[in-house]
Design a protein around this motif. Structure first.
Motif, PDB file in Angstrom:
ATOM      1  N   ILE A  68       0.848  -1.197   0.000  1.00 28.68           N
ATOM      2  CA  ILE A  68       0.000   0.000   0.000  1.00 28.68           C
ATOM      3  C   ILE A  68       0.885   1.249   0.000  1.00 28.68           C
ATOM      4  CG2 ILE A  68      -1.653   1.345   1.353  1.00 28.68           C
ATOM      5  CD1 ILE A  68      -2.807  -1.326   2.348  1.00 28.68           C
ATOM      6  N   ALA A  69       1.873   1.270   0.899  1.00 25.64           N
ATOM      7  CA  ALA A  69       2.793   2.403   0.951  1.00 25.64           C
ATOM      8  C   ALA A  69       3.585   2.524  -0.340  1.00 25.64           C
ATOM      9  CB  ALA A  69       3.749   2.238   2.137  1.00 25.64           C
ATOM     10  N   ASN A  70       3.916   1.400  -0.952  1.00 24.29           N
ATOM     11  CA  ASN A  70       4.645   1.399  -2.221  1.00 24.29           C
ATOM     12  C   ASN A  70       3.832   2.077  -3.316  1.00 24.29           C
ATOM     13  OD1 ASN A  70       6.791   0.740  -3.959  1.00 24.29           O
ATOM     14  ND2 ASN A  70       5.853  -1.208  -4.529  1.00 24.29           N
ATOM     15  N   PHE A  71       2.551   1.751  -3.399  1.00 23.14           N
ATOM     16  CA  PHE A  71       1.665   2.390  -4.374  1.00 23.14           C
ATOM     17  C   PHE A  71       1.580   3.894  -4.125  1.00 23.14           C
ATOM     18  CE2 PHE A  71      -0.319  -1.735  -5.585  1.00 23.14           C
ATOM     19  CZ  PHE A  71      -0.417  -1.528  -6.946  1.00 23.14           C
ATOM     20  N   VAL A  72       1.330   4.263  -2.881  1.00 19.33           N
ATOM     21  CA  VAL A  72       1.116   5.677  -2.570  1.00 19.33           C
ATOM     22  C   VAL A  72       2.390   6.484  -2.811  1.00 19.33           C
ATOM     23  CG1 VAL A  72       0.588   7.309  -0.729  1.00 19.33           C
ATOM     24  CG2 VAL A  72      -0.736   5.196  -0.936  1.00 19.33           C
ATOM     25  N   LEU A  73       3.530   5.973  -2.355  1.00 21.73           N
ATOM     26  CA  LEU A  73       4.782   6.703  -2.520  1.00 21.73           C
ATOM     27  C   LEU A  73       5.151   6.836  -3.996  1.00 21.73           C
ATOM     28  CD1 LEU A  73       7.282   8.076  -1.419  1.00 21.73           C
ATOM     29  CD2 LEU A  73       8.326   5.825  -1.096  1.00 21.73           C
ATOM     30  N   ALA A  74       5.023   5.753  -4.745  1.00 25.87           N
ATOM     31  CA  ALA A  74       5.336   5.816  -6.177  1.00 25.87           C
ATOM     32  C   ALA A  74       4.403   6.790  -6.885  1.00 25.87           C
ATOM     33  CB  ALA A  74       5.239   4.430  -6.808  1.00 25.87           C
ATOM     34  N   GLY A  75       3.144   6.822  -6.477  1.00 25.40           N
ATOM     35  CA  GLY A  75       2.200   7.757  -7.084  1.00 25.40           C
ATOM     36  C   GLY A  75       2.558   9.202  -6.792  1.00 25.40           C
ATOM     37  N   VAL A  76       2.935   9.489  -5.546  1.00 27.51           N
ATOM     38  CA  VAL A  76       3.340  10.848  -5.181  1.00 27.51           C
ATOM     39  C   VAL A  76       4.576  11.265  -5.974  1.00 27.51           C
ATOM     40  CG1 VAL A  76       4.256  12.275  -3.317  1.00 27.51           C
ATOM     41  CG2 VAL A  76       2.306  10.778  -2.882  1.00 27.51           C
ATOM     42  N   LEU A  77       5.537  10.363  -6.081  1.00 30.06           N
ATOM     43  CA  LEU A  77       6.757  10.661  -6.833  1.00 30.06           C
ATOM     44  C   LEU A  77       6.444  10.904  -8.309  1.00 30.06           C
ATOM     45  CD1 LEU A  77       9.209   8.034  -5.276  1.00 30.06           C
ATOM     46  CD2 LEU A  77       9.283  10.515  -4.971  1.00 30.06           C
ATOM     47  N   MET A  78       5.494  10.144  -8.849  1.00 25.53           N
ATOM     48  CA  MET A  78       5.151  10.305 -10.255  1.00 25.53           C
ATOM     49  C   MET A  78       4.425  11.633 -10.499  1.00 25.53           C
ATOM     50  SD  MET A  78       3.532   7.451 -12.811  1.00 25.53           S
ATOM     51  CE  MET A  78       5.028   6.472 -12.657  1.00 25.53           C
ATOM     52  N   ILE A  79       3.572  12.027  -9.567  1.00 28.01           N
ATOM     53  CA  ILE A  79       2.890  13.315  -9.703  1.00 28.01           C
ATOM     54  C   ILE A  79       3.904  14.455  -9.685  1.00 28.01           C
ATOM     55  CG2 ILE A  79       1.327  14.922  -8.547  1.00 28.01           C
ATOM     56  CD1 ILE A  79      -0.245  12.458  -7.568  1.00 28.01           C
ATOM     57  N   ALA A  80       4.850  14.382  -8.752  1.00 31.04           N
ATOM     58  CA  ALA A  80       5.906  15.402  -8.696  1.00 31.04           C
ATOM     59  C   ALA A  80       6.727  15.368  -9.980  1.00 31.04           C
ATOM     60  CB  ALA A  80       6.797  15.171  -7.478  1.00 31.04           C
ATOM     61  N   GLY A  81       7.044  14.169 -10.451  1.00 31.89           N
ATOM     62  CA  GLY A  81       7.828  14.042 -11.674  1.00 31.89           C
ATOM     63  C   GLY A  81       7.118  14.582 -12.887  1.00 31.89           C
ATOM     64  N   ALA A  82       5.789  14.469 -12.901  1.00 38.23           N
ATOM     65  CA  ALA A  82       5.026  15.000 -14.026  1.00 38.23           C
ATOM     66  C   ALA A  82       5.216  16.506 -14.157  1.00 38.23           C
ATOM     67  CB  ALA A  82       3.544  14.664 -13.860  1.00 38.23           C
ATOM     68  N   ALA A  83       5.326  17.192 -13.025  1.00 43.19           N
ATOM     69  CA  ALA A  83       5.575  18.639 -13.053  1.00 43.19           C
ATOM     70  C   ALA A  83       6.949  18.924 -13.650  1.00 43.19           C
ATOM     71  CB  ALA A  83       5.467  19.218 -11.647  1.00 43.19           C
ATOM     72  N   GLY A  84       7.935  18.087 -13.301  1.00 42.86           N
ATOM     73  CA  GLY A  84       9.262  18.259 -13.894  1.00 42.86           C
ATOM     74  C   GLY A  84       9.264  17.993 -15.388  1.00 42.86           C
ATOM     75  N   LEU A  85       8.549  16.958 -15.827  1.00 51.43           N
ATOM     76  CA  LEU A  85       8.463  16.665 -17.257  1.00 51.43           C
ATOM     77  C   LEU A  85       7.774  17.796 -18.010  1.00 51.43           C
ATOM     78  CD1 LEU A  85       7.527  12.868 -17.291  1.00 51.43           C
ATOM     79  CD2 LEU A  85       9.605  13.901 -18.228  1.00 51.43           C
ATOM     80  N   ARG A  86       6.763  18.390 -17.386  1.00 48.11           N
ATOM     81  CA  ARG A  86       6.063  19.506 -18.029  1.00 48.11           C
ATOM     82  C   ARG A  86       7.020  20.662 -18.290  1.00 48.11           C
ATOM     83  NH1 ARG A  86       4.035  23.907 -15.831  1.00 48.11           N
ATOM     84  NH2 ARG A  86       4.178  23.019 -13.728  1.00 48.11           N
ATOM     85  N   ARG A  87       7.895  20.935 -17.330  1.00 41.94           N
ATOM     86  CA  ARG A  87       8.871  22.012 -17.506  1.00 41.94           C
ATOM     87  C   ARG A  87       9.938  21.625 -18.533  1.00 41.94           C
ATOM     88  NH1 ARG A  87      10.133  23.907 -11.237  1.00 41.94           N
ATOM     89  NH2 ARG A  87       7.956  24.191 -10.592  1.00 41.94           N
ATOM     90  N   ALA A  88      10.398  20.374 -18.475  1.00 39.63           N
ATOM     91  CA  ALA A  88      11.483  19.950 -19.357  1.00 39.63           C
ATOM     92  C   ALA A  88      11.030  19.819 -20.811  1.00 39.63           C
ATOM     93  CB  ALA A  88      12.051  18.620 -18.874  1.00 39.63           C
ATOM     94  N   LEU A  89       9.764  19.433 -21.021  1.00 35.58           N
ATOM     95  CA  LEU A  89       9.257  19.197 -22.375  1.00 35.58           C
ATOM     96  C   LEU A  89       8.432  20.360 -22.907  1.00 35.58           C
ATOM     97  CD1 LEU A  89       8.118  15.457 -22.037  1.00 35.58           C
ATOM     98  CD2 LEU A  89      10.321  16.343 -22.856  1.00 35.58           C
TER      99      LEU A  89
END
Length: 222
Positions: A68-89
């Motif tokens: 459960i924690a694995n899902f939630v943590l990976a999801g939070v990291l992916m949401i944060a990463g999406a913001a970085g991808l938006r800036r980079a791309l």
């Protein structure tokens, strides 16, 4: 008398790239982290068989909190990463929608962690054979997983479009293959195909690792 505007100090230009690097690092870590924790549990949890049980089933049992924690943590990291991808791309082909879909994938992963899959088919140990009953949280998990997988599939293909339009045909092919691997793995599992949970896990991990690789590549380019 004309006012003379002094240029901004160089230090003021650094916070934005630094923040972008941190966000991209989140996405770069999310896929490998989720895959490593999931596969480690799959190899060690009593009664778990990846050819019969989806990785989501690991959210059940005494150690279910770990997945459960694995899902939630990976999801939070992916949401944060999406913001970085938006800036980079930004301003590139696929640079608007691919990050949005990565963000949807992350939201879906958090929801898939919150809404736990029902026990079934002998896991956790002591659970009767067969699919078991479908609870409200099991239904929520299915819905969250479906949305997350669909968003991830489309994101991979949009990244393939991005790479093709920018002249990186090898990367484009790899991106399309990652999205197709998840699509085929999901369809095979949903159709009740032999070892469907294994093909689904392989497809999901492939697509997630690809998004992480793209994020790491953008991070190195900054």
């Amino acid at each position: 008398m004309t006012a003379i505007h002094a240029p901004a100090p160089a230090a003021t230009a650094s916070p934005a790239p630094a923040a972008t690097r941190s966000l991209l690092a989140c996405a770069a870590v999310s896929g490998p982290l989720w895959a490593a924790v999931s596969l480690a549990q799959a190899a060690t949890r009593e009664g778990f068989d990846l050819t019969r049980h989806p990785l989501s089933a690991l959210s059940n049992g005494p150690l279910g909190w770990l997945q459960i924690a694995n899902f939630v943590l990976a999801g939070v990291l992916m949401i944060a990463g999406a913001a970085g991808l938006r800036r980079a791309l930004h301003g590139t082909p696929g640079g608007a929608w691919a990050p949005r879909l990565v963000r949807v994938t992350g939201i879906g992963m958090i929801a898939a962690g919150v809404f736990v899959m029902d026990p079934g088919d002998g896991f956790p140990a002591g659970t009767p054979a067969g699919p078991g009953t479908l609870s409200w949280h099991g239904l929520g998990h299915m819905a969250a997983g479906s949305i997350s997988f669909l968003a991830l599939i489309i994101a991979c293909h949009l990244l393939g479009h991005h790479f093709r339009r920018t002249g990186r045909r090898g990367h484009a092919l790899a991106s399309h293959l990652a999205g197709t691997a998840l699509l085929l793995g999901d369809v095979w599992a949903m159709s009740g195909g032999t070892a469907g949970s294994l093909t689904l896990a392989a497809g999901a991990i492939t697509a997630m690792l690809w998004v992480s690789w793209v994020s790491a590549r953008c991070l190195r380019a900054l």
